[in-house]
Design a protein around this motif. Sequence first.
Motif, short mmCIF file in Angstrom:
data_model
loop_
_atom_site.label_atom_id
_atom_site.label_comp_id
_atom_site.label_asym_id
_atom_site.label_seq_id
_atom_site.Cartn_x
_atom_site.Cartn_y
_atom_site.Cartn_z
N ALA A 75 0.86 -1.19 0.00
CA ALA A 75 0.00 0.00 0.00
C ALA A 75 0.89 1.23 0.00
CB ALA A 75 -0.92 0.00 1.22
N ILE A 76 0.72 2.04 -1.04
CA ILE A 76 1.50 3.27 -1.17
C ILE A 76 0.59 4.45 -0.80
CG2 ILE A 76 3.09 2.34 -2.89
CD1 ILE A 76 1.32 3.39 -5.10
N SER A 77 1.14 5.64 -0.86
CA SER A 77 0.38 6.85 -0.53
C SER A 77 -0.94 6.88 -1.30
CB SER A 77 1.25 8.06 -0.90
OG SER A 77 0.55 9.23 -0.63
N ASP A 78 -2.05 7.20 -0.58
CA ASP A 78 -3.39 7.30 -1.16
C ASP A 78 -4.08 5.94 -1.29
OD1 ASP A 78 -5.53 8.89 -2.05
OD2 ASP A 78 -4.98 8.66 -4.15
N TRP A 79 -3.55 4.89 -0.61
CA TRP A 79 -4.17 3.57 -0.60
C TRP A 79 -4.65 3.25 0.82
CZ3 TRP A 79 -2.38 -0.92 -4.08
CH2 TRP A 79 -2.13 -0.47 -5.38
N TRP A 80 -5.60 2.33 0.90
CA TRP A 80 -6.11 1.81 2.17
C TRP A 80 -5.54 0.42 2.38
CZ3 TRP A 80 -9.63 4.53 5.28
CH2 TRP A 80 -10.20 5.67 4.69
N ILE A 81 -5.32 0.03 3.64
CA ILE A 81 -4.81 -1.31 3.93
C ILE A 81 -5.28 -1.78 5.31
CG2 ILE A 81 -2.60 -0.44 4.87
CD1 ILE A 81 -1.24 -2.95 3.60
N THR A 82 -5.65 -3.04 5.38
CA THR A 82 -5.97 -3.72 6.64
C THR A 82 -6.01 -5.21 6.35
OG1 THR A 82 -7.43 -3.72 8.57
CG2 THR A 82 -8.52 -3.68 6.43
N ASP A 83 -6.30 -6.01 7.34
CA ASP A 83 -6.63 -7.42 7.15
C ASP A 83 -8.15 -7.44 7.08
OD1 ASP A 83 -7.33 -10.10 7.54
OD2 ASP A 83 -5.55 -10.50 8.76
N MET A 84 -8.69 -7.30 5.88
CA MET A 84 -10.12 -6.99 5.72
C MET A 84 -11.04 -8.04 6.36
SD MET A 84 -12.02 -4.55 4.76
CE MET A 84 -11.16 -3.51 3.59
N TYR A 85 -10.75 -9.31 6.15
CA TYR A 85 -11.61 -10.36 6.73
C TYR A 85 -11.66 -10.22 8.25
CZ TYR A 85 -13.05 -14.92 8.46
OH TYR A 85 -13.68 -15.92 9.16
N CYS A 86 -10.50 -10.01 8.84
CA CYS A 86 -10.42 -9.96 10.31
C CYS A 86 -10.96 -8.64 10.86
CB CYS A 86 -8.99 -10.21 10.75
SG CYS A 86 -8.44 -11.85 10.19
#
Length: 196
Positions: A75-86
Amino acid sequence: MGEEHLILKNISRHISLTNQEKSYFLSLLKEKKVAKKELILQQQQSCKEINFVQTGILRAFHMDTTGKESTIMFAISDWWITDMYCFINQKPAMLNIEALEDSSVLQLQKDHLDNLYHKVPKFERFFRIMMQNAYIREQLRTIENLSLPAEERYYNFLQKYPEAVKRIRQKQIASYLGITPEFLSLIKSKQKNISS
């Protein structure tokens, strides 16, 4: 929050907010500075936040019982990130999220997101579109991994992360592509010979 306009720009691609809605949304965010190599999420931890990258690069990866890492996304600048399922299901994380360089993220907690859906329902549309796009991206990547040779997958990676590729270690790119660092070296030298 120095870069808050970036997140508002990101959101304005899909929904329009009033000044009051913008202020409310921004009030729910927590800015976090992340040092290079620091983990903002670790496997088995509870996954409470979704992160918007203001500056820097983050990497989501899974580590198996032998210590082998499989990179799921950058994930670079202007992106979202997480462990979506969790994050959505409030389960222990399956992924680690690490900063590849000094980075800054804006974090939105799950309970704040639920409040946001209630108070500003149009955010449901924003996050639905975002999750649809993420699902499509992952489906295309899975098909690529199953059907394309490694050289083409590397070329597609260069197209997807053009300005970040020099800032990501070869070992991490190889783990994203599902190949060894040595094989990636062969691909790169072959490309160099073709272009020279």
